[in-house]
Structures are given as C-alpha cells and as structure tokens.
Design an enzyme around this catalytic site. Structure first.
Site, PDB file in Angstrom:
ATOM      1  N   ASN A 139       0.889  -1.169   0.000  1.00 13.38           N
ATOM      2  CA  ASN A 139       0.000   0.000   0.000  1.00 13.38           C
ATOM      3  C   ASN A 139       0.925   1.215   0.000  1.00 13.38           C
ATOM      4  OD1 ASN A 139      -1.884   2.001   0.403  1.00 13.38           O
ATOM      5  ND2 ASN A 139      -2.110   1.592   2.606  1.00 13.38           N
ATOM      6  N   TRP A 140       1.040   1.815  -1.169  1.00  9.28           N
ATOM      7  CA  TRP A 140       2.030   2.905  -1.314  1.00  9.28           C
ATOM      8  C   TRP A 140       1.554   4.212  -0.699  1.00  9.28           C
ATOM      9  CZ3 TRP A 140       4.402   2.616  -6.977  1.00  9.28           C
ATOM     10  CH2 TRP A 140       5.042   1.386  -7.126  1.00  9.28           C
ATOM     11  N   LYS A 141       0.267   4.301  -0.383  1.00  8.44           N
ATOM     12  CA  LYS A 141      -0.317   5.536   0.183  1.00  8.44           C
ATOM     13  C   LYS A 141      -0.056   6.722  -0.763  1.00  8.44           C
ATOM     14  CE  LYS A 141       0.525   3.540   4.690  1.00  8.44           C
ATOM     15  NZ  LYS A 141       0.375   3.718   6.109  1.00  8.44           N
ATOM     16  N   HIS A 198      -9.305   1.769   4.655  1.00  6.01           N
ATOM     17  CA  HIS A 198      -8.029   1.879   5.385  1.00  6.01           C
ATOM     18  C   HIS A 198      -8.207   2.838   6.562  1.00  6.01           C
ATOM     19  CE1 HIS A 198      -3.845   2.848   6.261  1.00  6.01           C
ATOM     20  NE2 HIS A 198      -3.544   1.712   5.660  1.00  6.01           N
ATOM     21  N   GLU A 250      -6.470   5.149   7.637  1.00  5.58           N
ATOM     22  CA  GLU A 250      -6.186   6.567   7.340  1.00  5.58           C
ATOM     23  C   GLU A 250      -7.392   7.227   6.670  1.00  5.58           C
ATOM     24  OE1 GLU A 250      -2.554   5.806   5.262  1.00  5.58           O
ATOM     25  OE2 GLU A 250      -1.620   5.215   7.151  1.00  5.58           O
ATOM     26  N   GLU A 309      -5.642  -4.752  10.430  1.00  3.33           N
ATOM     27  CA  GLU A 309      -4.610  -3.745  10.631  1.00  3.33           C
ATOM     28  C   GLU A 309      -4.862  -2.998  11.942  1.00  3.33           C
ATOM     29  OE1 GLU A 309      -2.507  -2.732   6.769  1.00  3.33           O
ATOM     30  OE2 GLU A 309      -4.114  -1.271   7.002  1.00  3.33           O
ATOM     31  N   GLY A 356       2.336   2.256  10.499  1.00  2.35           N
ATOM     32  CA  GLY A 356       3.316   3.325  10.301  1.00  2.35           C
ATOM     33  C   GLY A 356       4.011   3.759  11.575  1.00  2.35           C
ATOM     34  N   SER A 392       3.276  -2.293  10.190  1.00  2.00           N
ATOM     35  CA  SER A 392       4.731  -2.347  10.371  1.00  2.00           C
ATOM     36  C   SER A 392       5.313  -3.734  10.111  1.00  2.00           C
ATOM     37  CB  SER A 392       5.109  -1.847  11.773  1.00  2.00           C
ATOM     38  OG  SER A 392       4.660  -0.510  11.961  1.00  2.00           O
TER      39      SER A 392
END
Ligand code: PEP
Length: 255
Positions: free
Chosen positions: A13-15, A98, A100, A170, A176, A216
C-alpha cells in the site's frame, strides 16, 4: 484447517507516495526480484500511477491495485474515481476502509460496505481493512470492534462474493508506527475474524477467505507473522516503498 487452500497475498500500500515515473522505476526494480514468488504479489498505488503501473507490470506476476474507489457508477462526485474507470485500465485490487481514510476522510462502516459491494460488482477484488485503536485494545474490546467492522463491511455480500474478498487486519496502533502486533496477537484477531465469517456465512466459506495482517510488517518480523495459521499474507505500507524491503516479505510468504 488447511492454510494452503487459501491464496497468500502480499500487497503493498504505497499511500500518497511515488510519482508516475518513480512508480515505474520501483516496479521495474521489483519485477525480477519477485518473479518466482509462490504467492500473489500486488502493488496498490496512487490513482495517477495506476495506468503506468499496469503498463509496467504487463506480462509479469505483479498485480495492480487502487487505494480506494467510489460506490456510484458515475455522476456528480467531483474528485472521485469509479470502479469502471479502474477496471478499464486493468486494475485488479482495491484497498477499502483503510484506517487513514477512516481517520482523515470520514470513511464509515456504511461507506466501506457500499464500496465493497461496488468493487465486487465490477469484478475487482476488495481488500477490506479493519482494526482497533490502541484505546479499544486497552479496553479489551478488540474482537468486538473488529467483528462489528467485518459484519458491517459485508452486509448484503453473498457467500460467493465474500470468498473473493480479502480482509486485512490492521491494528491502527501498529500502522506506520514501527510497532507491530506480536504474531500471537495477529493470529488471535485473524482467527476471530474467521470465526465471525463462519457465523455470518459457514465454516467452508470462512476457510476460503484470505485474511492479511498489516501494521509495520517488515523483513525482520514477517516470517513469524506469516507462519501463523490464520495469517494469509500482509498489507505492507512503509516496507513496500523500497524493493529490497518488500522482496523478503514476498519470499517469506512463498515458503
Ligand atoms: C498500511 O498502511 O496498510 C500499513 C500496514 O502501513 P505500515 O506497514 O507502514 O505500518
């Protein structure tokens, strides 16, 4: 329980990282490194990178995913991207819900459910993210929180469709942060998710669903996490941005 019946999926997941030219360069570096992988390898990339990413991985074993999708087919939704748009350019996976997006962009369990159904209807594979906050873990309600998210995300989703769905556990406190759930913590919640799926559908359906761990995950901890019975792969943030860091996770899932 036979874990080998399920598809192990390692998804990056490159965000909001990598411009199109950087995306091309990273994928070109990754292609030879993961070409013999015995698991599904996916890169979920920003919208503007999707076309070049699909083009770059053509003929390889890497699949491309988006990081979100709207639930409506088309219309007055400025700034949004539909599943048809993603499908037409060759995207195969879509990350949904997600933490975020839940935290910064008002994503709710209801919108995650709408997106999940739209993504499945388009023939794409949703990676539905669920996970508890640190506060919720401290209050010992992790299983309840995650079961609720799973049930709401999958409302009105058929057994046939849920078998095509990927769930990513998650824990929000591990994303992160460099803090990873222990392999036992990850296994406990992934097993609880499978138990929720068995109650919602049936045991055979629950056994077929790929459940990833994310938070992580890296070259140092992936072996232990991926060895767990109910952990069928990983959703990888930071470590997916550097080919040398992503490749060992793919190798661990291929064992
Ligand atoms: C993620 O964003 O889904 C994630 C797991 O990030 P990280 O690996 O950086 O914790």
């Amino acid at each position: 329980m036979d874990k080998s019946k399920r598809k192990a999926i390692i998804a990056g997941n490159w965000k909001m990282n990598k411009t199109p030219s950087q995306a091309k360069a990273l994928l070109e570096e990754l292609i030879p490194m993961v070409k013999d992988a015995d698991c599904e390898v996916v890169a979920c990339v920003p919208y503007v990178d999707l076309a070049v990413a699909v083009e770059t991985v053509k003929g390889t074993n890497i699949k491309i995913g988006a990081e979100n999708a709207h639930w409506e087919k088309s219309g007055a939704f400025t700034g949004e991207i539909s599943t048809d748009m993603l499908k037409e350019i060759g995207v195969e996976y879509v990350v949904l819900g997600h933490s975020e997006r839940r935290q910064y962009f008002g994503e709710t369990d209801e919108t995650v459910n709408k997106r999940t159904k739209a993504v499945l209807a388009a023939g794409l594979i949703p990676i539905v993210c669920v996970g508890e906050l640190l506060w919720e873990r401290k209050c010992d309600i992790t299983d309840e929180v995650v079961a609720r998210q799973v049930k709401l995300a999958l409302y009105d989703v058929s057994a046939e469709d849920v078998k095509k769905t990927v769930i990513a556990y998650e824990p929000v406190w591990a994303i992160g942060t460099g803090e990873t759930a222990t392999a036992d913590q990850a296994e406990e919640v992934c097993a609880a998710i499978r138990a929720t799926l068995a109650k919602l559908y049936d045991a055979e359906t629950a056994e077929a669903v790929t459940i990833q761990y994310g938070g992580s995950m890296n070259a140092g901890n992936c072996d232990e996490l991926l060895a767990k019975t109910n952990v069928d792969g990983g959703l990888i943030g930071g470590a997916s941005l550097v080919a040398e860091k992503f490749q060992p996770i793919v190798a661990a899932a291929s064992k």
